[in-house]
Design a protein around this motif. Structure first.
Motif, PDB file in Angstrom:
ATOM      1  N   LEU A 106      -5.969   2.761   4.481  1.00 42.87           N
ATOM      2  CA  LEU A 106      -7.100   2.702   3.816  1.00 42.87           C
ATOM      3  C   LEU A 106      -7.869   3.918   3.517  1.00 42.87           C
ATOM      4  CD1 LEU A 106      -8.207  -1.118   4.778  1.00 42.87           C
ATOM      5  CD2 LEU A 106      -6.908  -0.323   2.669  1.00 42.87           C
ATOM      6  N   LEU A 162      -8.814  -5.040  -2.943  1.00 39.74           N
ATOM      7  CA  LEU A 162      -8.221  -5.812  -2.013  1.00 39.74           C
ATOM      8  C   LEU A 162      -9.155  -7.162  -1.803  1.00 39.74           C
ATOM      9  CD1 LEU A 162      -6.426  -6.306   0.397  1.00 39.74           C
ATOM     10  CD2 LEU A 162      -8.054  -5.145   2.037  1.00 39.74           C
ATOM     11  N   THR A 163      -8.729  -8.384  -1.925  1.00 34.06           N
ATOM     12  CA  THR A 163      -9.508  -9.519  -1.798  1.00 34.06           C
ATOM     13  C   THR A 163      -8.799 -10.570  -0.984  1.00 34.06           C
ATOM     14  OG1 THR A 163     -10.830 -11.137  -3.071  1.00 34.06           O
ATOM     15  CG2 THR A 163      -8.543 -10.585  -3.919  1.00 34.06           C
ATOM     16  N   LYS A 205     -13.359  11.117  -2.032  1.00 34.86           N
ATOM     17  CA  LYS A 205     -13.376  10.148  -1.179  1.00 34.86           C
ATOM     18  C   LYS A 205     -12.989  11.041   0.235  1.00 34.86           C
ATOM     19  CE  LYS A 205     -10.207   6.573   0.633  1.00 34.86           C
ATOM     20  NZ  LYS A 205      -8.941   5.631   0.192  1.00 34.86           N
ATOM     21  N   ALA A 230     -12.770  -5.027   5.510  1.00 32.18           N
ATOM     22  CA  ALA A 230     -13.676  -4.642   4.279  1.00 32.18           C
ATOM     23  C   ALA A 230     -14.476  -3.489   4.504  1.00 32.18           C
ATOM     24  CB  ALA A 230     -14.591  -5.988   4.245  1.00 32.18           C
ATOM     25  N   LEU A 271       0.788  -1.223  -0.136  1.00 31.47           N
ATOM     26  CA  LEU A 271       0.019  -0.002  -0.063  1.00 31.47           C
ATOM     27  C   LEU A 271       0.852   1.305   0.011  1.00 31.47           C
ATOM     28  CD1 LEU A 271      -2.839  -1.227   2.503  1.00 31.47           C
ATOM     29  CD2 LEU A 271      -3.030  -0.811   0.028  1.00 31.47           C
ATOM     30  N   ALA A 284     -13.300  -3.487  -1.662  1.00 30.89           N
ATOM     31  CA  ALA A 284     -13.151  -4.552  -1.206  1.00 30.89           C
ATOM     32  C   ALA A 284     -13.985  -5.680  -1.795  1.00 30.89           C
ATOM     33  CB  ALA A 284     -13.698  -4.631   0.225  1.00 30.89           C
ATOM     34  N   VAL A 330     -10.727   2.202  -2.829  1.00 29.56           N
ATOM     35  CA  VAL A 330     -10.278   0.948  -2.497  1.00 29.56           C
ATOM     36  C   VAL A 330     -11.660   0.255  -2.574  1.00 29.56           C
ATOM     37  CG1 VAL A 330      -9.193  -0.602  -0.748  1.00 29.56           C
ATOM     38  CG2 VAL A 330      -8.505   1.688  -1.044  1.00 29.56           C
ATOM     39  N   CYS A 353     -12.849  -0.070   3.650  1.00 25.68           N
ATOM     40  CA  CYS A 353     -12.641   0.058   2.137  1.00 25.68           C
ATOM     41  C   CYS A 353     -13.747   1.024   1.747  1.00 25.68           C
ATOM     42  CB  CYS A 353     -12.775  -1.029   1.438  1.00 25.68           C
ATOM     43  SG  CYS A 353     -11.213  -2.228   1.520  1.00 25.68           S
ATOM     44  N   ASP A 354     -13.532   1.544   0.629  1.00 26.14           N
ATOM     45  CA  ASP A 354     -14.376   2.602   0.022  1.00 26.14           C
ATOM     46  C   ASP A 354     -15.553   2.213  -0.418  1.00 26.14           C
ATOM     47  OD1 ASP A 354     -12.795   4.925   0.673  1.00 26.14           O
ATOM     48  OD2 ASP A 354     -11.420   4.409  -0.763  1.00 26.14           O
ATOM     49  N   VAL A 396     -17.570  -1.811  -1.079  1.00 27.25           N
ATOM     50  CA  VAL A 396     -17.617  -3.125  -0.808  1.00 27.25           C
ATOM     51  C   VAL A 396     -18.557  -4.054  -1.689  1.00 27.25           C
ATOM     52  CG1 VAL A 396     -17.844  -5.118   1.141  1.00 27.25           C
ATOM     53  CG2 VAL A 396     -16.963  -2.759   1.624  1.00 27.25           C
TER      54      VAL A 396
END
Length: 259
Positions: free
Chosen positions: A92, A51-52, A210, A115, A40, A101, A99, A118-119, A121
């Protein structure tokens, strides 16, 4: 840096990071934290981060086997939170890139709260979100106690945190806790399409969206209106805004450069 606990792949301005300890449901060790922190910190030309998790789960939170303590022995959990989990949640929230998820399976404990930090999901319908802290006498860390009530309200946040009851992805979407739940076999195409769309949009504008949305909780309306004015002024002088308007008027695809 050669990674052992994650994989990192960058294509077309999209950085895909995969938590890669599938035999442990991608639970975190110190080594995984260090590798994710490194990935990151080196986003390069990435405009979107995905991201996973590898295998059948997204992330089961902390790997309890990674602690240097015998069963029943006391351990300073605050040290782990301060050194590893808090910096991750802050990163994050603070990196300018959106981001996503991609929740492909169970997201439990700190894994669920990563999760939610993140922005956007997107979860497979088979995925579940579990606030598993109460069974161990703990509180929802990794931002959980902050994000949950803001996403679903106090009543549902308390219900999830106190009972530890698994929340199916479809209900999480109905409650507004996540952006979308999709069929398992459509998860990749949904995430890839979203990442591609975001990577083609003006990066300065996305970063501003964001930042302003994430920090709006701390401002009264008058201050928010003033900030909106200032940001619109700043963004209106960017190359990307001029390019967007020109492309619209000329009926062509825009080419945004992030300046």
């Amino acid at each position: 840096m050669t990674y052992q606990c994650i994989t990192s792949e960058r294509t077309d301005h999209v950085l895909r990071i995969t938590l890669n300890r599938p035999d442990r449901l991608n639970s975190f060790t110190r080594a995984m934290h260090a590798e994710l922190r490194d990935a990151l910190a080196d986003l390069g030309d990435a405009r979107v981060v995905v991201l996973t998790g590898a295998g059948r789960g997204f992330c089961a939170g902390q790997d309890l086997n990674d602690r240097a303590a015998a069963p029943g022995e006391a351990v300073d959990l605050g040290e782990t939170v301060e050194e590893s989990w808090n910096p991750l949640i802050r990163t994050l929230a603070e990196i300018p890139q959106p981001v996503i998820a991609r929740v492909n399976g169970v997201a439990a404990g700190a894994g669920a709260n990563i999760a939610l930090a993140c922005d956007i999901v997107i979860a497979a319908r088979s995925a579940k979100f579990i606030q598993s802290f109460s069974a161990l006498g703990l509180i929802p860390d990794s931002g959980g106690s902050w994000h949950l009530p803001r996403l679903v309200g106090q009543a549902r946040a308390l219900g999830l945190a106190l009972t530890g009851e698994p929340l199916p992805a479809e209900r999480a979407a109905e409650w507004g806790m996540i952006w979308k739940a999709v069929d398992d076999d459509g998860l990749d195409s949904e995430v890839d399409a979203l990442a591609s769309k975001l990577s083609a949009l003006p990066p300065l504008g996305l970063a501003a969206i964001k930042q302003i949305v994430r920090t709006s909780w701390s401002r009264p309306l008058d201050a928010e209106l003033d900030l909106q004015r200032d940001e619109m002024r700043r963004l209106g002088f960017t190359h990307d805004y001029r390019e967007g308007v020109a492309a619209f008027l000329e009926k062509r695809a825009a080419r945004f450069e992030g300046r």
